[in-house]
Design an enzyme around this catalytic site. Structure first.
Site, PDB file in Angstrom:
ATOM      1  N   ARG A 291      40.812  35.518  36.001  1.00  0.00           N
ATOM      2  CA  ARG A 291      41.597  34.358  36.433  1.00  0.00           C
ATOM      3  C   ARG A 291      40.765  33.087  36.497  1.00  0.00           C
ATOM      4  O   ARG A 291      41.283  32.040  36.874  1.00  0.00           O
ATOM      5  CB  ARG A 291      42.177  34.617  37.813  1.00  0.00           C
ATOM      6  CG  ARG A 291      43.609  35.177  37.793  1.00  0.00           C
ATOM      7  CD  ARG A 291      43.892  35.780  39.148  1.00  0.00           C
ATOM      8  NE  ARG A 291      45.233  35.614  39.599  1.00  0.00           N
ATOM      9  CZ  ARG A 291      46.016  36.635  39.970  1.00  0.00           C
ATOM     10  NH1 ARG A 291      45.610  37.875  39.880  1.00  0.00           N
ATOM     11  NH2 ARG A 291      47.217  36.408  40.429  1.00  0.00           N
TER      12      ARG A 291
ATOM     13  N   LYS B 159      53.639  40.280  34.393  1.00  0.00           N
ATOM     14  CA  LYS B 159      52.499  41.065  33.887  1.00  0.00           C
ATOM     15  C   LYS B 159      52.482  42.477  34.496  1.00  0.00           C
ATOM     16  O   LYS B 159      52.271  43.456  33.795  1.00  0.00           O
ATOM     17  CB  LYS B 159      51.158  40.383  34.251  1.00  0.00           C
ATOM     18  CG  LYS B 159      51.012  38.962  33.760  1.00  0.00           C
ATOM     19  CD  LYS B 159      49.653  38.387  34.130  1.00  0.00           C
ATOM     20  CE  LYS B 159      49.370  38.262  35.615  1.00  0.00           C
ATOM     21  NZ  LYS B 159      50.228  37.317  36.345  1.00  0.00           N
TER      22      LYS B 159
ATOM     23  N   ARG C 286      49.732  29.299  44.962  1.00  0.00           N
ATOM     24  CA  ARG C 286      49.304  30.245  43.916  1.00  0.00           C
ATOM     25  C   ARG C 286      49.525  29.641  42.533  1.00  0.00           C
ATOM     26  O   ARG C 286      48.697  29.809  41.630  1.00  0.00           O
ATOM     27  CB  ARG C 286      50.078  31.563  44.049  1.00  0.00           C
ATOM     28  CG  ARG C 286      49.670  32.348  45.287  1.00  0.00           C
ATOM     29  CD  ARG C 286      50.653  33.447  45.621  1.00  0.00           C
ATOM     30  NE  ARG C 286      50.726  34.497  44.639  1.00  0.00           N
ATOM     31  CZ  ARG C 286      51.772  35.308  44.485  1.00  0.00           C
ATOM     32  NH1 ARG C 286      52.831  35.186  45.273  1.00  0.00           N
ATOM     33  NH2 ARG C 286      51.762  36.241  43.573  1.00  0.00           N
TER      34      ARG C 286
ATOM     35  N   ARG D 178      56.636  40.674  49.573  1.00  0.00           N
ATOM     36  CA  ARG D 178      55.225  40.358  49.791  1.00  0.00           C
ATOM     37  C   ARG D 178      55.079  39.068  50.573  1.00  0.00           C
ATOM     38  O   ARG D 178      55.753  38.080  50.291  1.00  0.00           O
ATOM     39  CB  ARG D 178      54.530  40.207  48.427  1.00  0.00           C
ATOM     40  CG  ARG D 178      53.917  41.476  47.915  1.00  0.00           C
ATOM     41  CD  ARG D 178      53.428  41.329  46.506  1.00  0.00           C
ATOM     42  NE  ARG D 178      52.508  40.212  46.316  1.00  0.00           N
ATOM     43  CZ  ARG D 178      51.909  39.944  45.164  1.00  0.00           C
ATOM     44  NH1 ARG D 178      52.129  40.713  44.108  1.00  0.00           N
ATOM     45  NH2 ARG D 178      51.097  38.918  45.043  1.00  0.00           N
TER      46      ARG D 178
ATOM     47  N   ARG E  47      61.387  38.333  44.462  1.00  0.00           N
ATOM     48  CA  ARG E  47      60.773  39.608  44.072  1.00  0.00           C
ATOM     49  C   ARG E  47      60.674  40.563  45.267  1.00  0.00           C
ATOM     50  O   ARG E  47      60.391  40.140  46.386  1.00  0.00           O
ATOM     51  CB  ARG E  47      59.371  39.312  43.529  1.00  0.00           C
ATOM     52  CG  ARG E  47      58.627  40.494  43.040  1.00  0.00           C
ATOM     53  CD  ARG E  47      57.520  40.109  42.125  1.00  0.00           C
ATOM     54  NE  ARG E  47      56.391  39.495  42.822  1.00  0.00           N
ATOM     55  CZ  ARG E  47      55.243  39.196  42.229  1.00  0.00           C
ATOM     56  NH1 ARG E  47      55.097  39.395  40.937  1.00  0.00           N
ATOM     57  NH2 ARG E  47      54.266  38.657  42.903  1.00  0.00           N
TER      58      ARG E  47
HETATM   59  P1  AMP Z   1      48.546  39.170  42.353  1.00  0.00           P
HETATM   60  O1  AMP Z   1      49.176  40.380  42.958  1.00  0.00           O
HETATM   61  O2  AMP Z   1      47.927  39.409  41.018  1.00  0.00           O
HETATM   62  O3  AMP Z   1      49.483  37.982  42.342  1.00  0.00           O
HETATM   63  O4  AMP Z   1      47.333  38.770  43.320  1.00  0.00           O
HETATM   64  C1  AMP Z   1      47.532  38.512  44.695  1.00  0.00           C
HETATM   65  C2  AMP Z   1      46.368  37.700  45.233  1.00  0.00           C
HETATM   66  O5  AMP Z   1      45.147  38.450  45.078  1.00  0.00           O
HETATM   67  C3  AMP Z   1      46.103  36.377  44.513  1.00  0.00           C
HETATM   68  O6  AMP Z   1      46.911  35.317  44.986  1.00  0.00           O
HETATM   69  C4  AMP Z   1      44.611  36.160  44.842  1.00  0.00           C
HETATM   70  O7  AMP Z   1      44.450  35.719  46.176  1.00  0.00           O
HETATM   71  C5  AMP Z   1      44.062  37.586  44.755  1.00  0.00           C
HETATM   72  N1  AMP Z   1      43.599  37.907  43.385  1.00  0.00           N
HETATM   73  C6  AMP Z   1      44.105  38.851  42.541  1.00  0.00           C
HETATM   74  N2  AMP Z   1      43.413  38.869  41.393  1.00  0.00           N
HETATM   75  C7  AMP Z   1      42.463  37.917  41.495  1.00  0.00           C
HETATM   76  C8  AMP Z   1      41.437  37.436  40.624  1.00  0.00           C
HETATM   77  N3  AMP Z   1      41.269  37.935  39.403  1.00  0.00           N
HETATM   78  N4  AMP Z   1      40.641  36.439  41.081  1.00  0.00           N
HETATM   79  C9  AMP Z   1      40.782  35.932  42.312  1.00  0.00           C
HETATM   80  N5  AMP Z   1      41.728  36.314  43.180  1.00  0.00           N
HETATM   81  C10 AMP Z   1      42.578  37.308  42.776  1.00  0.00           C
END
Ligand code: AMP
Length: 225
Positions: free
Chosen positions: A96, A21, A179, A168, A135
């Site tokens: 989410r 995404k 996750r 990361r 990644r």
């Molecule tokens: P991402 O980079 O989108 O994979 O997000 C990294 C982390 O941020 C996730 O594993 C969650 O802990 C938190 N996070 C990001 N977006 C959300 C969301 N919409 N709702 C809840 N937690 C989020």
């Protein structure tokens, strides 16, 4: 939702962690000029600045759990209310949960143009662990690479800006499992919230990034245009 204004472009990108995404949102924002809003990037920025929100989110992120809805909704609603976000944005990584989807509808109602596209990036679960653990992200420009599927020409150096690449901390295998589990239980049901509406479209994201981008353009125009 319902009637859309002619000018609004309010897209949400849905899909598992590692589905691509962020890569696609960055590229689409780059060519179209719309704003790319990544909730993961925003939270990481809060953490690096040591804000109160960053501190509150830290433990959840490190464990691969979702940050509570109240914090997320407040952060996103504030962001999309800023003048630079008015007409055209891609929301990457939000909503989410069902609660987040409802809150987004309240914040972006018909008078604001509604949600115009809900794009689901479909990748078989079996591919996701490899995609996430390999990644690498540029610490300077945010470009996303992969040691196997999208390597840089020099080890650990970004081809775009020569910044240092980072792995990361939540892309390690144990956190990735958590996750993906949060995705299956809390986020997958959100797809149905959008599926039966005219604004839902689906991309086969189990392809090279350029092929995904080509399909993305086609499905967004065909299904919704
Ligand atoms: P991402 O980079 O989108 O994979 O997000 C990294 C982390 O941020 C996730 O594993 C969650 O802990 C938190 N996070 C990001 N977006 C959300 C969301 N919409 N709702 C809840 N937690 C989020």
């Amino acid at each position: 939702m319902g009637t859309k204004t002619m000018t609004a472009f309010h897209a949400i990108f849905l899909g598992a962690p590692g589905a691509g995404k962020g890569t696609q949102a960055k590229k689409l924002a780059g060519v179209s000029g719309c704003l790319h809003i990544s909730t993961g990037d925003m939270l990481r920025e809060h953490r690096s600045q040591g804000t109160e929100l960053g501190c509150q989110a830290q433990g959840y992120m490190d464990e691969g759990k979702l940050v509570p809805d109240g914090l997320m909704v407040e952060m996103v609603v504030e962001r999309i209310a800023r003048p630079d976000a008015a007409d055209a944005w891609i929301l990457d990584g939000f909503p989410r949960t069902g609660e987040q989807a409802l809150a987004l509808d309240r914040a972006v109602d018909d008078s604001a143009g509604g949600i115009t596209h809900a794009v689901f990036f479909d990748v078989p679960h079996g591919s996701l662990i490899d995609r996430l653990t390999g990644r690498r992200t540029c610490s300077q420009c945010g470009a996303i690479w992969h040691i196997k599927f999208k390597p840089t020409s020099r080890d650990e150096i970004c081809d775009d800006c020569e910044g240092a690449l980072v792995h990361r901390s939540d892309d390690n295998e144990a956190v990735v499992e958590q996750r993906l589990s949060a995705y299956r239980t809390q986020t997958e049901p959100v797809l149905d919230y959008y599926r039966d509406r005219g604004l839902f479209c689906e991309v086969n994201a189990d392809q090279a990034p350029d092929a995904v981008f080509e399909d993305l353009g086609k499905v967004m125009l065909k299904e919704v245009g």
